[in-house]
Enzyme design. Structure first.
Site, PDB file in Angstrom:
ATOM      1  N   TYR A 134       0.884  -1.276  -0.007  1.00  0.00           N
ATOM      2  CA  TYR A 134       0.038  -0.105   0.152  1.00  0.00           C
ATOM      3  C   TYR A 134       0.813   1.247  -0.037  1.00  0.00           C
ATOM      4  O   TYR A 134       1.675   1.420   1.088  1.00  0.00           O
ATOM      5  CB  TYR A 134      -0.854  -0.110   1.256  1.00  0.00           C
ATOM      6  CG  TYR A 134      -1.839   0.984   1.383  1.00  0.00           C
ATOM      7  CD1 TYR A 134      -2.035   2.070   0.454  1.00  0.00           C
ATOM      8  CD2 TYR A 134      -2.352   1.402   2.744  1.00  0.00           C
ATOM      9  CE1 TYR A 134      -3.093   3.060   0.635  1.00  0.00           C
ATOM     10  CE2 TYR A 134      -3.255   2.634   2.823  1.00  0.00           C
ATOM     11  CZ  TYR A 134      -3.626   3.188   1.733  1.00  0.00           C
ATOM     12  OH  TYR A 134      -4.473   4.370   2.047  1.00  0.00           O
ATOM     13  N   LYS A 162      -1.726  -1.659  -3.796  1.00  0.00           N
ATOM     14  CA  LYS A 162      -2.890  -0.401  -3.987  1.00  0.00           C
ATOM     15  C   LYS A 162      -1.967   0.908  -4.092  1.00  0.00           C
ATOM     16  O   LYS A 162      -1.136   1.147  -2.930  1.00  0.00           O
ATOM     17  CB  LYS A 162      -3.582  -0.387  -2.798  1.00  0.00           C
ATOM     18  CG  LYS A 162      -4.426   0.729  -2.780  1.00  0.00           C
ATOM     19  CD  LYS A 162      -5.081   0.917  -1.107  1.00  0.00           C
ATOM     20  CE  LYS A 162      -5.980   2.114  -1.098  1.00  0.00           C
ATOM     21  NZ  LYS A 162      -6.682   2.116   0.040  1.00  0.00           N
TER      22      LYS A 162
END
EC number: 4.3.3.7
Length: 295
Positions: A134, A162
């Protein structure tokens, strides 16, 4: 590894005493699965992870896994700026039956690229669970280089990222330089369609709490080659997406859910509720969006 097209970064419902409201959580999960969510990301930024205790996180993961019962993937946020703590939480979370973990880039410490590589590497090596990286530089203060992501993608169970950098050029290079089985998700709702156009796999979304079905339709139209139709949906949902981040997240999305009879309570300090003016702006955007669907 593909977890789906629309993954919802789920809010954490609280009751009036600011404890996790599991009855509201039950309702929220049903709402999300029935309204376009292919998967749930639990205890991430939108889930107010910085204000959740270790014990609360474990209870949250256990409840969501049991409630979902395999209907959609459940990804647990186990990232930390303390590597050892992240390893310990990840090991404990593995016992709950989650389908993967999401590891945020270490925040506040401002590690180098090599430091970030070692951080993610040792956490990934401590578990058999699939790992989603992330990258969210606006919150962490560090931005993962493309080369760092590519190196990490070569570790067997680091299967996804992500990317909330908002940098489509960077995302394109990650897609270009990683294997096809390494999935790339946008972490910026407003870039869902542009990200798909450069080859991203989908979106880890906040707005999908409110417009999940519309986002699914937009993606389906795009994949069917109906680009103009997808663009029309993008233009229609964009004001809602922007409003979800007009004030510190997840304050707007929690407010919107409460307005739409999906009770999730308030946020914990240090976040505070919307002002009257901010609330009016949110209500106006939601009203305009509903009106646009009838035209």
């Amino acid at each position: 590894m593909n977890f789906g097209k629309v993954l919802t970064a789920m809010v954490t419902p609280f009751d009036k005493h600011e404890e996790i409201d599991f009855q509201a959580l039950d309702h929220l999960i049903d709402h999300l699965i029935n309204n376009g969510s292919d998967g749930l990301v639990v205890a991430g930024t939108t889930g107010e992870s910085p204000t959740l205790t270790h014990e609360e996180r474990i209870k949250l993961f256990e409840y969501v896994v049991k409630k979902v019962n395999g209907a959609v993937p459940v990804i647990a946020g186990t990232g930390s700026n303390y590597t050892k703590a992240s390893i310990e939480l990840t090991k404990e979370v593995a016992k709950t039956g989650v389908d993967g973990v999401m590891l945020v880039a270490p925040y506040y410490n401002k590690p180098s690229q090599d430091s970030m590589y070692e951080h993610f590497k040792v956490i990934a090596e401590s578990t058999e669970l699939p790992v989603m990286l992330y990258n969210v530089p606006g919150r962490t203060g560090v931005d993962m280089d493309v080369s760092t992501v590519v190196r990490l993608s070569q570790i067997d169970n680091i299967v996804s990222i992500k990317d909330a950098s908002g940098n489509l050029e960077k995302m394109t290079n990650i897609i270009r330089l990683t294997d096809d089985n390494f999935s790339v998700y946008s972490g910026e709702d407003s870039l869902t369609l542009p990200a798909l156009a450069i080859g991203a796999d989908g979106i880890v979304s906040v707005s999908s709490h409110i417009i999940g079905n519309d986002m699914q339709e937009m993606i389906q139209r795009f994949e069917q080659g109906q680009v103009a139709e997808a663009a029309n949906i993008h233009q229609r949902v964009l004001p809602v997406m922007q409003e979800m981040f007009a004030n510190p997240s997840p304050v707007p999305v929690k407010t919107a859910l409460n307005l739409q009879s999906v009770p999730v309570g308030k946020v914990r300090l240090p976040l505070i509720e919307l002002t009257d003016e901010q609330l009016q702006n949110l209500q106006s955007v939601l009203s305009d969006f509903e009106h646009s669907k009838m035209i």
